[in-house]
Design an enzyme around this catalytic site. Structure first.
Site, PDB file in Angstrom:
ATOM      1  N   GLU A 115       0.673   5.764   0.517  1.00  0.00           N
ATOM      2  CA  GLU A 115      -0.047   6.999   0.812  1.00  0.00           C
ATOM      3  C   GLU A 115       0.630   8.081  -0.021  1.00  0.00           C
ATOM      4  OE1 GLU A 115      -2.811   6.849   2.386  1.00  0.00           O
ATOM      5  OE2 GLU A 115      -2.525   4.841   3.198  1.00  0.00           O
ATOM      6  N   GLU A 140      -7.357  18.104   3.159  1.00  0.00           N
ATOM      7  CA  GLU A 140      -8.182  16.895   3.041  1.00  0.00           C
ATOM      8  C   GLU A 140      -7.339  15.639   2.838  1.00  0.00           C
ATOM      9  OE1 GLU A 140      -8.429  19.055  -1.019  1.00  0.00           O
ATOM     10  OE2 GLU A 140      -8.598  19.637   1.074  1.00  0.00           O
ATOM     11  N   ASP A 145       0.845  -1.183   0.000  1.00  0.00           N
ATOM     12  CA  ASP A 145       0.000   0.000   0.000  1.00  0.00           C
ATOM     13  C   ASP A 145       0.887   1.242   0.000  1.00  0.00           C
ATOM     14  OD1 ASP A 145      -2.687   1.199   0.141  1.00  0.00           O
ATOM     15  OD2 ASP A 145      -2.013   1.963   2.066  1.00  0.00           O
ATOM     16  N   HIS A 195      -4.450  10.442   5.832  1.00  0.00           N
ATOM     17  CA  HIS A 195      -3.343   9.630   6.359  1.00  0.00           C
ATOM     18  C   HIS A 195      -2.602  10.244   7.545  1.00  0.00           C
ATOM     19  CE1 HIS A 195      -0.741  12.224   4.002  1.00  0.00           C
ATOM     20  NE2 HIS A 195      -1.188  11.743   2.860  1.00  0.00           N
TER      21      HIS A 195
END
Length: 180
Positions: free
Chosen positions: A14, A57, A12, A62
């Site tokens: 971010e 936002e 994964d 995260h």
């Protein structure tokens, strides 16, 4: 497709936003090595977005702020370690096109070969195939498959990779005995 005896990587990222084409950058990578249903080593890094400013936002998703990432390693500095960790193993990624798009943009910036989609299993597509007419977010799949994600307050690449590995193991029935 990945079999219960295969080694694979749950991955994964971010990012600073939604579009690597518009200059958004990877700020966190989390990977978990799996041997079937057994978790192995992990790779985790926070990255300096190299001047890319994150909107509020995105920070809310995260929790990483521009200030908290200043001075972290740059992607080019960890590219070889990252590529060494994933090797040529299959990658399981939820909404794979998003993460691979960002990773390949970062790899291109430092003149490395792209990750080929042929080695990627998109768990989002697999969930849609297995569970029609449902919700497919990682949180929804955790709930549906009985995986405790109550400790997840914000998205984090390593935590999400760990949850994804649990989701994928359950989705693929790697923990179930084959009595046939």
């Amino acid at each position: 497709m990945i079999d219960r005896s295969d080694r694979w990587i749950s991955l994964d990222t971010e990012t600073t936003g939604l579009s690597p084409e518009d200059g958004d950058r990877v700020v966190e990578i989390g990977c978990v090595e799996m041997n079937g249903a057994v978790r192995g080593s992990s790779f985790h890094v926070l990255l300096d977005p190299e001047g890319r400013i994150m909107p509020d936002e995105v920070v809310a998703v995260h929790g990483h702020t521009n200030a908290s990432l200043i001075g972290k390693q740059k992607f080019a500095e960890i590219a070889d370690d990252f590529l060494s960790f994933i090797g040529d193993l299959p990658l399981v990624i939820h909404n794979a096109g998003f993460d691979i798009g960002f990773l390949n943009a970062e790899l291109a910036r430092c003149r490395r070969s792209p990750i080929q989609m042929v080695r990627v299993v998109d768990s989002l597509q697999e969930a849609r195939r297995r569970y029609p007419n449902r919700t497919y977010s990682l949180d929804a799949l955790c709930k549906q498959l009985g995986i405790d994600n109550s400790h997840r307050k914000v998205h984090g690449a390593l935590l999400d990779a760990e949850l994804l590995s649990d989701v994928f193991v359950e989705m693929m029935s790697f923990n179930r005995l084959d009595l046939a």
